[in-house]
Design a protein around this motif. Sequence first.
Motif, mmCIF file in Angstrom:
data_model
loop_
_atom_site.group_PDB
_atom_site.id
_atom_site.type_symbol
_atom_site.label_atom_id
_atom_site.label_comp_id
_atom_site.label_asym_id
_atom_site.label_seq_id
_atom_site.Cartn_x
_atom_site.Cartn_y
_atom_site.Cartn_z
ATOM 1 N N ARG A 1 5.210 -9.221 -2.926
ATOM 2 C CA ARG A 1 6.299 -8.360 -3.397
ATOM 3 C C ARG A 1 5.766 -7.010 -3.868
ATOM 4 N N THR A 2 4.611 -7.030 -4.547
ATOM 5 C CA THR A 2 3.978 -5.773 -4.960
ATOM 6 C C THR A 2 3.626 -4.928 -3.734
ATOM 7 N N ALA A 3 3.132 -5.601 -2.718
ATOM 8 C CA ALA A 3 2.771 -4.895 -1.493
ATOM 9 C C ALA A 3 3.998 -4.267 -0.839
ATOM 10 N N LEU A 4 5.109 -5.002 -0.832
ATOM 11 C CA LEU A 4 6.338 -4.459 -0.249
ATOM 12 C C LEU A 4 6.840 -3.251 -1.029
ATOM 13 N N HIS A 5 6.691 -3.288 -2.364
ATOM 14 C CA HIS A 5 7.105 -2.145 -3.175
ATOM 15 C C HIS A 5 6.262 -0.912 -2.833
ATOM 16 N N ARG A 6 4.967 -1.116 -2.686
ATOM 17 C CA ARG A 6 4.096 0.003 -2.331
ATOM 18 C C ARG A 6 4.404 0.505 -0.931
ATOM 19 N N LEU A 7 4.690 -0.424 -0.046
ATOM 20 C CA LEU A 7 5.020 -0.001 1.313
ATOM 21 C C LEU A 7 6.294 0.830 1.322
ATOM 22 N N SER A 8 7.285 0.449 0.513
ATOM 23 C CA SER A 8 8.527 1.229 0.468
ATOM 24 C C SER A 8 8.267 2.646 -0.048
ATOM 25 N N ARG A 9 7.350 2.768 -1.029
ATOM 26 C CA ARG A 9 6.999 4.096 -1.530
ATOM 27 C C ARG A 9 6.301 4.903 -0.444
ATOM 28 N N MET A 10 5.460 4.240 0.319
ATOM 29 C CA MET A 10 4.773 4.923 1.406
ATOM 30 C C MET A 10 5.737 5.312 2.522
ATOM 31 N N MET A 11 6.727 4.460 2.763
ATOM 32 C CA MET A 11 7.715 4.770 3.792
ATOM 33 C C MET A 11 8.521 6.013 3.425
ATOM 34 N N ARG A 12 8.793 6.176 2.124
ATOM 35 C CA ARG A 12 9.511 7.380 1.708
ATOM 36 C C ARG A 12 8.703 8.626 2.034
ATOM 37 N N TYR A 13 7.395 8.521 1.833
ATOM 38 C CA TYR A 13 6.525 9.653 2.174
ATOM 39 C C TYR A 13 6.599 9.950 3.671
ATOM 40 N N VAL A 14 6.521 8.900 4.469
ATOM 41 C CA VAL A 14 6.546 9.071 5.928
ATOM 42 C C VAL A 14 7.881 9.642 6.392
ATOM 43 N N LEU A 15 8.978 9.129 5.825
ATOM 44 C CA LEU A 15 10.298 9.536 6.289
ATOM 45 C C LEU A 15 10.686 10.934 5.827
ATOM 46 N N TYR A 16 10.303 11.296 4.605
ATOM 47 C CA TYR A 16 10.794 12.541 4.037
ATOM 48 C C TYR A 16 9.783 13.689 4.049
ATOM 49 N N GLU A 17 8.498 13.390 4.217
ATOM 50 C CA GLU A 17 7.510 14.463 4.183
ATOM 51 C C GLU A 17 6.813 14.693 5.515
ATOM 52 N N THR A 18 6.613 13.638 6.298
ATOM 53 C CA THR A 18 5.916 13.850 7.567
ATOM 54 C C THR A 18 6.726 14.644 8.593
ATOM 55 N N PRO A 19 8.085 14.659 8.552
ATOM 56 C CA PRO A 19 8.773 15.530 9.511
ATOM 57 C C PRO A 19 8.436 17.007 9.323
ATOM 58 N N ALA A 20 8.029 17.393 8.108
ATOM 59 C CA ALA A 20 7.624 18.782 7.876
ATOM 60 C C ALA A 20 6.224 19.003 8.443
ATOM 61 N N GLN A 21 5.877 20.263 8.620
ATOM 62 C CA GLN A 21 4.563 20.585 9.169
ATOM 63 C C GLN A 21 3.451 20.351 8.158
ATOM 64 N N THR A 22 3.774 20.473 6.868
ATOM 65 C CA THR A 22 2.758 20.301 5.833
ATOM 66 C C THR A 22 3.300 19.449 4.690
ATOM 67 N N ALA A 23 2.371 18.886 3.913
ATOM 68 C CA ALA A 23 2.700 18.138 2.702
ATOM 69 C C ALA A 23 1.709 18.558 1.624
ATOM 70 N N LEU A 24 2.051 18.302 0.377
ATOM 71 C CA LEU A 24 1.118 18.598 -0.702
ATOM 72 C C LEU A 24 -0.088 17.687 -0.615
ATOM 73 N N LEU A 25 -1.254 18.236 -0.889
ATOM 74 C CA LEU A 25 -2.478 17.448 -0.847
ATOM 75 C C LEU A 25 -2.413 16.284 -1.829
ATOM 76 N N SER A 26 -1.814 16.506 -2.997
ATOM 77 C CA SER A 26 -1.697 15.438 -3.992
ATOM 78 C C SER A 26 -0.856 14.280 -3.469
ATOM 79 N N HIS A 27 0.191 14.578 -2.696
ATOM 80 C CA HIS A 27 1.026 13.521 -2.114
ATOM 81 C C HIS A 27 0.252 12.753 -1.041
ATOM 82 N N GLU A 28 -0.526 13.480 -0.258
ATOM 83 C CA GLU A 28 -1.346 12.819 0.767
ATOM 84 C C GLU A 28 -2.373 11.896 0.120
ATOM 85 N N VAL A 29 -2.968 12.334 -0.987
ATOM 86 C CA VAL A 29 -3.956 11.517 -1.693
ATOM 87 C C VAL A 29 -3.297 10.280 -2.293
#
Length: 223
Positions: free
Chosen positions: A64-92
């Motif tokens: 369940r912890t893993a699924l929670h982390r995956l959902s947070r990562m999915m938000r990054y993929v869905l909302y930030e990767t369509p842009a050409q750039t992302a903040l380095l802190s978010h990538e880290v």
Amino acid sequence: MLGVSTSVAAVQKSQRDEHTRQLLEQARLATELSLLKAQINPHFFFNTLNNIYSLTFIDGTQARTALHRLSRMMRYVLYETPAQTALLSHEVTFLRDYIDLMHLRLTEEVSVALDLPETLQEATIAPMLLLPFVENAFKHGVRAGAPSRIQVALRQSEAEPNMVEFEVCNSVFAERPDSLEAGGIGLTNTRRRLELLYAGRYHLTVQEQTPAGEYHVLLTLQL
């Protein structure tokens, strides 16, 4: 007068043709980058879902912890990767989540170290550019029943925040774990993305077998 008019018309046509060529080249590059990122994302999710599936048989709470982390990562993929750039802190943060997620299924025989700057100076980077190097380390650097080592480090110049070094070092095994994804598109696409986005501003060194018997990647990148 006729000669001058003809010369002017020829120059104007040449300029229009050059402009059209540049527009077509930009469209081609944009299309290729979209295709490359579309390939990288399923590549990542396939690996991650396999890990969570294996974890459900071992520890439901950790799954369940893993699924929670995956959902947070999915938000990054869905909302930030369509842009050409992302903040380095978010990538880290994304990389840290990925490593923590992978670490949940590892035994005590596997050593995983993540070395980050104490204070990260903000910059922008192409989203999910660094992930395939870490994926590759987990794919090839871990084998059940054998001591394994993965070390990931990000260094940033205080004088030049836009200059970063990304280093990944891992054990090397002849046999690849069957539970991990068998394709190899991640690193190939990353090399292509680097060439398209950071031509002349990066240096990538890959040692498949160091004197210590490890796989070593060092990327120097001007963001």
